[in-house]
Write a protein that holds these residues in place. Structure first.
Motif, PDB file in Angstrom:
ATOM      1  N   GLN A 136      -6.193  -7.581  -5.077  1.00 45.95           N
ATOM      2  CA  GLN A 136      -4.988  -7.099  -4.567  1.00 45.95           C
ATOM      3  C   GLN A 136      -3.858  -7.769  -4.532  1.00 45.95           C
ATOM      4  OE1 GLN A 136      -7.533  -5.407  -1.602  1.00 45.95           O
ATOM      5  NE2 GLN A 136      -6.219  -3.596  -1.456  1.00 45.95           N
ATOM      6  N   SER A 153       0.865  -1.105  -0.044  1.00 42.84           N
ATOM      7  CA  SER A 153       0.076   0.146  -0.050  1.00 42.84           C
ATOM      8  C   SER A 153       1.070   1.435   0.073  1.00 42.84           C
ATOM      9  CB  SER A 153      -0.825  -0.196   1.030  1.00 42.84           C
ATOM     10  OG  SER A 153      -0.178  -0.056   2.493  1.00 42.84           O
ATOM     11  N   SER A 206      -1.576  -0.151 -10.403  1.00 44.13           N
ATOM     12  CA  SER A 206      -2.444  -0.367  -9.271  1.00 44.13           C
ATOM     13  C   SER A 206      -2.542  -2.075  -9.042  1.00 44.13           C
ATOM     14  CB  SER A 206      -3.815  -0.218  -9.841  1.00 44.13           C
ATOM     15  OG  SER A 206      -4.000   1.294 -10.169  1.00 44.13           O
ATOM     16  N   THR A 219      -5.542  -4.025 -12.618  1.00 42.32           N
ATOM     17  CA  THR A 219      -4.299  -3.692 -12.923  1.00 42.32           C
ATOM     18  C   THR A 219      -4.165  -3.529 -14.430  1.00 42.32           C
ATOM     19  OG1 THR A 219      -3.570  -5.032 -10.731  1.00 42.32           O
ATOM     20  CG2 THR A 219      -1.871  -4.671 -12.519  1.00 42.32           C
ATOM     21  N   TYR A 279       2.845   2.400  -2.329  1.00 40.43           N
ATOM     22  CA  TYR A 279       2.955   2.699  -3.580  1.00 40.43           C
ATOM     23  C   TYR A 279       1.671   2.236  -4.450  1.00 40.43           C
ATOM     24  CZ  TYR A 279       7.541   3.275  -2.183  1.00 40.43           C
ATOM     25  OH  TYR A 279       8.769   3.528  -1.622  1.00 40.43           O
ATOM     26  N   ASP A 280       1.155   3.274  -5.239  1.00 39.19           N
ATOM     27  CA  ASP A 280       0.003   2.664  -6.104  1.00 39.19           C
ATOM     28  C   ASP A 280       0.682   2.165  -7.373  1.00 39.19           C
ATOM     29  OD1 ASP A 280      -1.715   3.656  -4.237  1.00 39.19           O
ATOM     30  OD2 ASP A 280      -2.017   5.614  -5.608  1.00 39.19           O
ATOM     31  N   ASN A 281       1.662   2.897  -7.928  1.00 36.68           N
ATOM     32  CA  ASN A 281       2.239   2.412  -9.373  1.00 36.68           C
ATOM     33  C   ASN A 281       3.603   1.999  -9.157  1.00 36.68           C
ATOM     34  OD1 ASN A 281      -0.448   3.116 -10.333  1.00 36.68           O
ATOM     35  ND2 ASN A 281       0.241   5.364 -10.026  1.00 36.68           N
ATOM     36  N   LEU A 306      -3.826  -2.212  -5.437  1.00 36.34           N
ATOM     37  CA  LEU A 306      -5.306  -1.382  -5.132  1.00 36.34           C
ATOM     38  C   LEU A 306      -6.425  -2.601  -5.632  1.00 36.34           C
ATOM     39  CD1 LEU A 306      -4.430   2.129  -6.703  1.00 36.34           C
ATOM     40  CD2 LEU A 306      -4.294   1.130  -4.318  1.00 36.34           C
ATOM     41  N   LYS A 319       4.103   9.127  -4.091  1.00 34.76           N
ATOM     42  CA  LYS A 319       2.558   9.516  -4.002  1.00 34.76           C
ATOM     43  C   LYS A 319       2.957  10.973  -3.794  1.00 34.76           C
ATOM     44  CE  LYS A 319       0.385   5.580  -2.598  1.00 34.76           C
ATOM     45  NZ  LYS A 319      -0.691   5.015  -1.676  1.00 34.76           N
TER      46      LYS A 319
END
Length: 187
Positions: free
Chosen positions: A162, A49, A127, A134, A51-53, A130, A186
């Motif tokens: 996820q 969690s 993602s 993806t 990082y998103d990317n 997330l 982020k």
């Protein structure tokens, strides 16, 4: 990312360092190096969690004198998801005419090409941790005895699982190299 202009003689505080100087765009997450093997390589717990990317890079070589695919899957827990959830398009050119295509409901993605001289890919993955679909976009180059190609692919996984890790394997033959995972900060 915040920007601050420092002046001559100004005191650089710990808060300034953490906020302005250490707030780089990419942060190292994990890497793995291996020597000649036909085995898949897996990196667990590289997607969190935090990082998103992510940016994933690989440089190495294979044993095939003609180009073959490097394939990828996402890891759920510690198990690579081999269900038919992977969609990909590809467009590459080189020693032959332009090759383009699309495949849906596959058991792995086409990530890059591998050959016996040198090869590499850089892969933006969006993602994976997330609760969202993806997506990704690798760019790659391969040089082998019989081929030279470079290209780009597009990726989608058709669920909102996820995922925590990455699983890579050659389409045929052996391979060696280093894969590195970076997180896009982020803020």
């Amino acid at each position: 990312m915040a920007i601050k202009t420092f002046t001559t003689g100004e005191v650089l505080t710990a808060a300034d360092t953490n906020t302005y100087l250490a707030n780089s765009g990419l942060t190292y997450v994990a890497s793995k190096t291996w020597t000649s093997t036909s085995s898949a390589q897996q990196i667990d717990n590289c997607f969190t969690s935090t990082y998103d990317n992510y940016l994933i890079t690989w440089k190495g070589t294979g044993s095939t004198v003609g180009a073959d695919w490097i394939r990828g899957r996402l890891v759920n827990g510690t198990t690579a998801d081999a269900n038919a959830i992977y969609f990909h398009s590809y467009a590459y050119s080189g020693t032959t005419a332009m090759n383009i295509g699309f495949s849906g409901s596959q058991t792995s993605w086409l990530v890059g090409l591998i050959g016996d001289n040198t090869c590499q890919f850089s892969w933006n993955l969006f993602s994976p941790q997330l609760a969202d679909k993806t997506t990704g976009s690798p760019t790659y180059m391969v040089s082998s005895t019989n081929d030279f190609f470079n290209g780009n692919n597009g990726h989608l996984v058709n669920n909102t699982t996820q995922y925590e890790g990455l699983y890579l394997f050659p389409g045929s033959g052996t391979w060696a190299g280093t894969v590195t995972v970076y997180g896009y900060r982020k803020a």
